[in-house]
Design an enzyme around this catalytic site. Structure first.
Site, PDB file in Angstrom:
ATOM      1  N   ASP A   1       0.906  -1.655  -0.359  1.00 33.19           N
ATOM      2  CA  ASP A   1      -0.103  -0.131  -0.191  1.00 33.19           C
ATOM      3  C   ASP A   1       0.368   1.249   0.381  1.00 33.19           C
ATOM      4  O   ASP A   1       1.567   1.533   1.255  1.00 33.19           O
ATOM      5  CB  ASP A   1      -0.645  -0.244   1.541  1.00 33.19           C
ATOM      6  CG  ASP A   1      -2.417  -0.770   0.851  1.00 33.19           C
ATOM      7  OD1 ASP A   1      -2.315  -1.551   0.163  1.00 33.19           O
ATOM      8  OD2 ASP A   1      -2.906  -1.048   2.244  1.00 33.19           O
TER       9      ASP A   1
ATOM     10  N   LYS B   1      -8.504  -0.083  -5.096  1.00 36.05           N
ATOM     11  CA  LYS B   1      -9.179  -0.258  -4.515  1.00 36.05           C
ATOM     12  C   LYS B   1     -10.685   0.967  -4.566  1.00 36.05           C
ATOM     13  O   LYS B   1     -10.925   1.847  -4.586  1.00 36.05           O
ATOM     14  CB  LYS B   1      -9.690   0.105  -3.202  1.00 36.05           C
ATOM     15  CG  LYS B   1      -7.826  -0.716  -2.027  1.00 36.05           C
ATOM     16  CD  LYS B   1      -8.088  -0.978  -0.928  1.00 36.05           C
ATOM     17  CE  LYS B   1      -6.721  -2.086  -0.342  1.00 36.05           C
ATOM     18  NZ  LYS B   1      -6.785  -2.981   0.446  1.00 36.05           N
TER      19      LYS B   1
ATOM     20  N   ARG C   1      -6.838 -20.570   6.713  1.00 38.01           N
ATOM     21  CA  ARG C   1      -6.267 -22.519   7.466  1.00 38.01           C
ATOM     22  C   ARG C   1      -7.980 -22.801   6.470  1.00 38.01           C
ATOM     23  O   ARG C   1      -8.288 -23.438   6.152  1.00 38.01           O
ATOM     24  CB  ARG C   1      -6.602 -22.023   8.532  1.00 38.01           C
ATOM     25  CG  ARG C   1      -5.388 -22.042   9.365  1.00 38.01           C
ATOM     26  CD  ARG C   1      -4.393 -22.429  10.573  1.00 38.01           C
ATOM     27  NE  ARG C   1      -3.081 -22.536  10.933  1.00 38.01           N
ATOM     28  CZ  ARG C   1      -2.248 -23.474  10.818  1.00 38.01           C
ATOM     29  NH1 ARG C   1      -2.770 -24.403   9.717  1.00 38.01           N
ATOM     30  NH2 ARG C   1      -1.530 -23.513  11.985  1.00 38.01           N
TER      31      ARG C   1
ATOM     32  N   GLY D   1      -3.236  -7.353   8.408  1.00 36.94           N
ATOM     33  CA  GLY D   1      -2.237  -7.603   9.462  1.00 36.94           C
ATOM     34  C   GLY D   1      -1.200  -8.119   9.480  1.00 36.94           C
ATOM     35  O   GLY D   1      -0.165  -8.688  10.239  1.00 36.94           O
TER      36      GLY D   1
ATOM     37  N   GLY E   1       0.170  -3.643   4.347  1.00 38.32           N
ATOM     38  CA  GLY E   1      -0.499  -2.254   3.660  1.00 38.32           C
ATOM     39  C   GLY E   1      -0.682  -0.652   4.377  1.00 38.32           C
ATOM     40  O   GLY E   1       0.909  -0.753   4.318  1.00 38.32           O
ATOM     41  N   SER E   2      -0.619  -1.004   6.175  1.00 40.71           N
ATOM     42  CA  SER E   2      -0.240   0.084   7.049  1.00 40.71           C
ATOM     43  C   SER E   2       1.222  -0.487   7.607  1.00 40.71           C
ATOM     44  O   SER E   2       1.448   0.271   8.200  1.00 40.71           O
ATOM     45  CB  SER E   2      -1.014  -0.219   7.980  1.00 40.71           C
ATOM     46  OG  SER E   2      -2.528  -0.234   7.443  1.00 40.71           O
TER      47      SER E   2
END
Length: 292
Positions: A22, A79, A163, A212, A233-234
């Site tokens: 990102d 996005k 999973r 995450g 991302g972040s």
């Protein structure tokens, strides 16, 4: 349409084994490209900032997207809100390389996702289970990613989603052919795609990790769990040393089965992004619950 879709799936395959980052401006895009990113995701605010700001999150300013396109030679993604086909039309007019119909932005339609077959540009969509992944693929998605919980720096939901997909693929693969119609109904997925999974033991498109991922070890974990690549991302530009962390995550994604290399690249990376315990999130703060 089938030829175009096959081409889009092949285009997405070219990203396999890579990291997509990102970025919010041309400078960050250049840092990402230099670090070895296979593509960048152009957006005005990274997910952690979207969480803090609240309100309605929409498609990014076309001028900002064009600036990023001009700054790098690698593919540029952007996005759109779930169901907002006009935002997707705008991005296609900008010659964007990939469109992410994203739960990180505020959904525009609570009944329908975009009919992705009506576009020439390839789409990536999030999924937290096999049924969701196959529904998006039936709509024309050329690439799937875990939803995770974007902007948290907490990889637990991405692990859960990966999973879940893997376990459900095993269930479909081990079922008898007579059971497949019932399974298709149970998963809310087209029979032909359930049959593909039964015969091939995988999704018909590539599946990346997202949501995450904050450290090289996080990226390697998702690769070892069977992902084809990672979105970050972040986790990069909200850390104290973005360039170093970006390179480290790229290397860990490539050498995900080599703990020695992962240990080396994890040294002295500085402070990771501020993180959130996913268990503290409720209601509309849970982005993964958006979409169906």
């Amino acid at each position: 349409m089938n030829e175009r879709y096959q081409l889009n799936k092949n285009l997405a395959q070219m990203l396999k084994g890579g990291v997509i980052m990102d970025v919010v401006n041309a400078k960050e895009a250049e840092i990402a490209q230099k670090a070895g990113a296979v593509a960048v995701m152009a957006l005005e605010r990274v997910p952690s900032d979207i969480r803090k700001a609240g309100g309605v999150a929409r498609m990014s300013d076309p001028k900002m997207i064009k600036d990023i396109q001009s700054a790098v030679s690698i593919p540029v993604m952007a996005k759109v809100r779930i169901g907002h086909f006009v935002e997707a039309q705008v991005l296609e007019a900008l010659s964007i390389d990939y469109i992410d119909e994203s739960e990180v932005l505020t959904p525009a339609d609570e009944e329908f996702h975009i009919d992705k077959h009506t576009f020439k540009v390839p789409f990536v969509c999030g999924a937290k289970n096999l049924g969701e992944a196959l529904r998006r693929i039936s709509e024309g998605a050329s690439m799937i990613r875990t939803k995770g919980e974007a902007g948290t720096g907490n990889v637990v939901e991405a692990v859960r989603h990966m999973r879940t997909v893997t376990n459900e693929i095993r269930k479909v693969q081990s079922a008898s052919k007579q059971e497949l119609m019932t399974i298709a109904k149970e998963f809310g997925a087209p029979y032909d795609l359930i049959l593909y999974v039964h015969e091939n033991g995988k999704l018909p498109v590539i599946n990346f990790a997202a949501g995450g991922i904050a450290t090289p070890a996080d990226a390697a974990l998702m690769m070892q769990l069977g992902c084809d690549g990672v979105f970050v991302g972040s986790g990069i530009f909200k850390s104290s040393d973005p360039a170093k962390r970006a390179k480290a995550i790229v290397k860990a994604t490539t050498y995900y089965n080599d703990p020695q290399i992962i240990a080396e690249v994890s040294e002295e990376l500085g402070t990771a992004m501020d993180s959130i315990d996913v268990r503290e999130l409720t209601g509309n703060s849970l982005y993964a619950s958006r979409g169906w």
